[in-house]
Design an enzyme around this catalytic site. Structure first.
Site, PDB file in Angstrom:
ATOM      1  N   TRP A 218       0.817  -1.276   0.022  1.00  0.00           N
ATOM      2  CA  TRP A 218      -0.051  -0.055   0.035  1.00  0.00           C
ATOM      3  C   TRP A 218       0.959   1.237   0.099  1.00  0.00           C
ATOM      4  CZ3 TRP A 218      -4.598  -1.623  -0.843  1.00  0.00           C
ATOM      5  CH2 TRP A 218      -4.953  -2.683  -0.619  1.00  0.00           C
ATOM      6  N   SER A 219       0.595   2.055  -0.785  1.00  0.00           N
ATOM      7  CA  SER A 219       1.143   3.494  -0.892  1.00  0.00           C
ATOM      8  C   SER A 219       2.615   3.562  -1.281  1.00  0.00           C
ATOM      9  CB  SER A 219       0.835   4.277   0.434  1.00  0.00           C
ATOM     10  OG  SER A 219      -0.631   4.253   0.391  1.00  0.00           O
ATOM     11  N   VAL A 220       3.070   2.493  -1.716  1.00  0.00           N
ATOM     12  CA  VAL A 220       4.621   2.511  -1.817  1.00  0.00           C
ATOM     13  C   VAL A 220       5.091   3.593  -2.978  1.00  0.00           C
ATOM     14  CG1 VAL A 220       4.750   0.484  -3.349  1.00  0.00           C
ATOM     15  CG2 VAL A 220       6.710   1.309  -1.798  1.00  0.00           C
TER      16      VAL A 220
END
Length: 88
Positions: A67-69
């Site tokens: 997530w959100s990397v």
């Protein structure tokens, strides 16, 4: 028997110990970790379980959500370009 599988280069042996301790302590149920240095794979570790009930072992090719990397990577690249004065 170790709960962590995989390999590390000699320079990163301590990282294997820390990774294993995270799993033993319950801080993590399961995880994998890969580190490249100068294009060479120096850490390739995995261990623990894929579920909180600890019924399915974590495998080398276990797929996980990330997530959100991309936000972090985008900002890092932008900062590198700015540092190199490649951005106007």
């Amino acid at each position: 028997m170790s709960i962590v599988q995989g390999t590390t280069s000699e320079k990163f042996d301590r990282l294997r110990d820390v990774f294993e301790e995270q799993l033993r302590s319950g801080e993590e149920v399961g995880a994998s970790l890969a580190v490249y240095s100068k294009g060479e794979l120096v850490v390739d570790l995995w261990g623990g379980f894929t579920d909180e009930a600890m019924t399915t072992p974590w495998g080398r090719d276990t797929i996980v959500n990330v997530w959100s990397v991309t936000k972090t990577m985008t900002f890092l690249v932008a900062l590198m370009l700015a540092d190199r004065k490649s951005v106007v």
